[in-house]
Enzyme design. Structure first.
Site, short mmCIF file in Angstrom:
data_model
loop_
_atom_site.label_atom_id
_atom_site.label_comp_id
_atom_site.label_asym_id
_atom_site.label_seq_id
_atom_site.Cartn_x
_atom_site.Cartn_y
_atom_site.Cartn_z
N ASN A 60 0.84 -1.20 0.00
CA ASN A 60 0.00 0.00 0.00
C ASN A 60 0.87 1.24 0.00
O ASN A 60 1.93 1.26 0.63
CB ASN A 60 -0.88 0.03 1.25
CG ASN A 60 -2.13 -0.80 1.06
OD1 ASN A 60 -2.90 -0.57 0.12
ND2 ASN A 60 -2.31 -1.78 1.91
N ASN A 488 -40.28 -48.10 68.45
CA ASN A 488 -40.99 -49.07 67.60
C ASN A 488 -40.66 -48.78 66.15
O ASN A 488 -40.39 -47.64 65.77
CB ASN A 488 -42.51 -48.94 67.82
CG ASN A 488 -43.27 -49.94 66.95
OD1 ASN A 488 -42.91 -51.12 66.88
ND2 ASN A 488 -44.32 -49.47 66.27
N HIS A 490 -42.33 -49.20 62.33
CA HIS A 490 -43.62 -49.45 61.67
C HIS A 490 -43.40 -49.36 60.16
O HIS A 490 -42.71 -48.46 59.69
CB HIS A 490 -44.65 -48.41 62.14
CG HIS A 490 -46.00 -48.63 61.56
ND1 HIS A 490 -46.88 -49.56 62.08
CD2 HIS A 490 -46.61 -48.08 60.48
CE1 HIS A 490 -47.98 -49.56 61.34
NE2 HIS A 490 -47.83 -48.66 60.37
N SER A 517 -40.99 -46.15 59.45
CA SER A 517 -40.81 -45.10 60.46
C SER A 517 -40.34 -45.72 61.76
O SER A 517 -40.89 -46.74 62.19
CB SER A 517 -42.14 -44.38 60.74
OG SER A 517 -42.74 -43.96 59.55
N VAL A 525 -51.50 -45.94 69.60
CA VAL A 525 -50.78 -46.90 68.76
C VAL A 525 -50.18 -46.20 67.54
O VAL A 525 -50.84 -45.39 66.89
CB VAL A 525 -51.73 -48.05 68.32
CG1 VAL A 525 -51.02 -48.97 67.33
CG2 VAL A 525 -52.18 -48.83 69.53
N ASP A 526 -48.93 -46.55 67.23
CA ASP A 526 -48.20 -46.02 66.07
C ASP A 526 -48.16 -44.50 66.04
O ASP A 526 -48.17 -43.88 64.97
CB ASP A 526 -48.79 -46.57 64.75
CG ASP A 526 -48.64 -48.08 64.66
OD1 ASP A 526 -47.68 -48.61 65.26
OD2 ASP A 526 -49.47 -48.73 64.01
N GLU A 555 -36.08 -50.70 56.35
CA GLU A 555 -36.15 -50.81 57.81
C GLU A 555 -34.80 -51.20 58.41
O GLU A 555 -34.40 -50.71 59.47
CB GLU A 555 -37.20 -51.86 58.21
CG GLU A 555 -38.62 -51.41 57.97
CD GLU A 555 -39.65 -52.42 58.50
OE1 GLU A 555 -40.76 -52.00 58.80
OE2 GLU A 555 -39.32 -53.61 58.61
C1 GAR Z 1 -41.58 -55.18 60.14
O1 GAR Z 1 -41.93 -54.82 58.82
C2 GAR Z 1 -42.09 -54.16 61.11
O2 GAR Z 1 -42.09 -52.84 60.60
C3 GAR Z 1 -43.47 -54.62 61.33
O3 GAR Z 1 -43.35 -56.01 61.39
C4 GAR Z 1 -42.30 -56.43 60.57
C5 GAR Z 1 -41.42 -57.35 61.39
O4 GAR Z 1 -40.48 -57.96 60.56
N1 GAR Z 1 -44.00 -54.07 62.51
C6 GAR Z 1 -45.27 -53.71 62.63
O5 GAR Z 1 -46.08 -53.81 61.73
C7 GAR Z 1 -45.63 -53.12 63.98
N2 GAR Z 1 -46.86 -52.40 63.90
P1 GAR Z 1 -39.27 -58.76 61.20
O6 GAR Z 1 -39.81 -59.69 62.24
O7 GAR Z 1 -38.65 -59.48 60.03
O8 GAR Z 1 -38.36 -57.74 61.78
#
Ligand code: GAR
Length: 583
Positions: A60, A488, A490, A517, A525-526, A555
């Protein structure tokens, strides 16, 4: 670019144009996104570097822009005089002077769409403001103009060196040669390939661990940390401590130390203690029977102040697979824990000393511990748990397994079943847990039965009672006696689906989520404060049995977790019936 009067030529400093739209020389070609001068390697005419080398694009008879905008500010001689000399044919190239103490950089702001079609600038006056203050829709400009040229220039001019960054390579080299002399005093084992003293090294496992069957490598790392600040020991001894801490971690896994590498960082490498440190690391390696395979030494004045340093390292060892530690499968509650008295402060605890200024008090504590000699049993008392069952006892099994762990806060003191011949009793016997059958049918009423259980639990010193598939409703009396110490499990996500035939209720309700639970037991109960819940999906084709199976898996994790919370004292039931957490 050059000035010329037709006979003579006065070269201008070369300028580097940045033709691509985007940083890093990407994007479409443009008329120029900015330029910097002086920049090495390019003479005007316009050149382009291609894959086949530099190619001349154009000649350029004018100043190109944006190069001119970068070059002309460097011209010290009056431009009008130079141009006049060109026109009159009296140009004296040697009389042109250029500033060499500054760089000139121009950056071009372009519209969105450039170098294609682009809208006119909404406000052309705005382009006169500083680049970072110019605002218009779609504004783009390159931020890397001159970056490479500047970096090269700085390096060429010797302004950016390790020395200027505060790192004294010479001091580092001198330090390394002193260390090498130390290393030569102690020859490496035959397993070390290629000698000691590098950043890393090669270790021949077949030679160093020929005697180990089915070898596993174990490794550990540590640093001397805060004990540097305590000053309780000579700096040199810290090197030995460092090796000891690392190889101790191998020993815990059953490993035999093979090699060690250290990392030493300091504000200034010339500081005298550093030689002692490395010499002590070597000493530590000798004591541990391993090679100092290599290491890194760094001078970092911007990180460590004068005289400050950090020493860290890592060790690699070997262990036969069959001898690898720990062996939790062999550990049992009641095993003895052996402790060897320390000869003083060594590896850990120095942060505490620093934090509280308790150096003397801590020494007294250490002396007391030493005087106490060997500790023969775990200091922590474990919570004695009683389990109530009616059936298969898979939850009982989960609690047995949990209580057998060395880190568990619970031990199983008694299992009570209201039925004879159930699988749960077999599980208890197999685990060596005392068990008792108390048939509810043998009692005139619920409360009498419960009081018999209460007496049995008391007799065994039970502190926490867990119902695990115990299919009896507990009397108000029993609940009151054990309130806050009675759990317990349940098989639903309470408060949904209390009572019996839970999985049938769940399937009939058509919910998509169920679970389990664990809760403190109240008279209703429960009901009662929930400790742990775990959810599981309800699948479209689920039968009661399939759902029960899935919930039970949940459980078996939830119950131990809940028991640990209570047994360890992390959670308790408050007067108001709600959980109180220990913080
Ligand atoms: C489990 O599932 C427990 O949650 C229930 O019984 C079964 C026992 O099993 N419990 C209930 O229903 C109490 N209201 P496992 O004898 O093999 O431990």
């Amino acid at each position: 670019m050059a000035f010329t009067d037709g006979q003579r030529v006065a070269l201008m400093p070369p300028a580097q144009d940045h033709k691509r739209l985007r940083a890093g020389d990407r994007g479409p070609n443009t008329g120029g996104m900015g330029a910097a001068a002086p920049a090495p390697g390019v003479l005007y005419a316009g050149l382009m570097v291609t894959a086949d080398g530099p190619r001349v694009l154009e000649y350029n008879c004018r100043l190109g822009d944006p190069e001119a905008q970068a070059v002309l500010p460097l011209l010290q001689t009056d431009l009008f005089a130079v141009l006049t000399a060109c026109v009159e044919g009296v140009l004296e190239p040697s009389e042109l002077t250029w500033r060499s103490d500054v760089h000139a950089v121009d950056v071009v702001l372009v519209s969105d769409g450039y170098p294609g079609a682009y809208p006119p600038l909404p406000d052309h006056k705005a382009a006169l403001a500083a680049a970072d203050r110019v605002q218009f829709q779609g504004k783009q400009y390159r931020q890397d103009i001159a970056a490479r040229a500047l970096a090269r220039e700085i390096l060429c001019a010797g302004r950016l060196t390790y020395k200027s960054a505060g790192v004294d390579i010479g001091a580092g080299d001198a330090f390394v040669s002193r260390i090498s002399a130390l290393l030569r005093q102690r020859p490496a084992s035959v397993a070390v390939r290629g000698g000691l003293g590098g950043f890393g090294g090669v270790y021949d496992l077949a030679a160093g661990a020929a005697d180990v069957r089915d070898p596993l490598l174990v490794a550990g790392t540590d640093g001397v940390g805060t004990k540097l600040k305590v000053g309780v020991r000579p700096a040199g001894r810290l090197g030995r401590d460092l090796v000891a801490m690392c190889v101790n971690d191998l020993l815990c896994q059953g490993g035999r130390p093979l090699l060690f590498l250290d990392y030493l960082a300091a504000g200034r490498l010339e500081s005298a203690p550093l030689d002692q440190l490395v010499s002590a690391v070597l000493d530590g390696c000798r004591l541990a029977g391993c090679d100092l395979l290599g290491g890194e030494t760094a001078e970092m004045r911007c990180v460590y102040s004068e005289g400050a340093y950090e020493l860290a390292g890592f060790a690699v060892g070997v262990v036969a697979r069959a001898h690898c530690l720990p062996r939790p499968d062999l550990m049992r509650p009641g095993d003895s824990l052996l402790a060897l008295p320390a000869s003083g402060l060594h590896s850990n605890g120095f942060s505490l000393v620093l934090l509280d200024g308790l150096q003397t008090q801590l020494s007294a504590v250490m002396a007391g511990l030493t005087a106490a000699g060997v500790v023969a049993r775990p200091v922590r008392a474990r919570c004695r748990v009683g389990v109530l069952i009616s059936g298969s006892g898979t939850n009982l099994q989960a609690l047995i397994d949990y209580a057998g762990r060395v880190d568990s806060s619970a031990e199983l003191a008694l299992v009570i079943s209201n039925k004879d011949g159930v699988k749960g009793l077999e599980r208890a016997r197999a685990a060596g847990v005392p068990c008792q059958v108390i048939r509810h049918t043998a009692f005139a009423g619920r409360e009498q039965f419960d009081l018999a259980m209460h007496a049995a639990l008391e007799a065994r010193g039970v502190q926490l009672v867990c119902c695990a598939g115990f299919m009896r409703i507990l009397s108000a009396r029993f609940v009151q006696l054990w309130r806050g110490r009675l759990l317990n499990i349940h098989p639903s996500l309470l408060p949904a689906f209390p009572g019996l035939h839970v999985h049938r209720q769940v399937l009939e309700a058509g919910v998509r989520l169920s679970g389990c639970s664990v809760h403190f037991v109240e008279e209703e109960v429960d009901a009662g404060a929930l400790l742990v819940q775990r959810a599981v999906p309800v699948l479209p084709a689920d039968t009661e049995a399939q759902l029960e199976e899935r919930v039970k898996v949940a459980e078996h994790a939830a119950y131990p977790e809940a028991v640990e919370l209570v047994a360890s004292g992390a959670v308790r039931l408050g007067e108001h019936g709600r959980l109180v957490w220990r913080h």
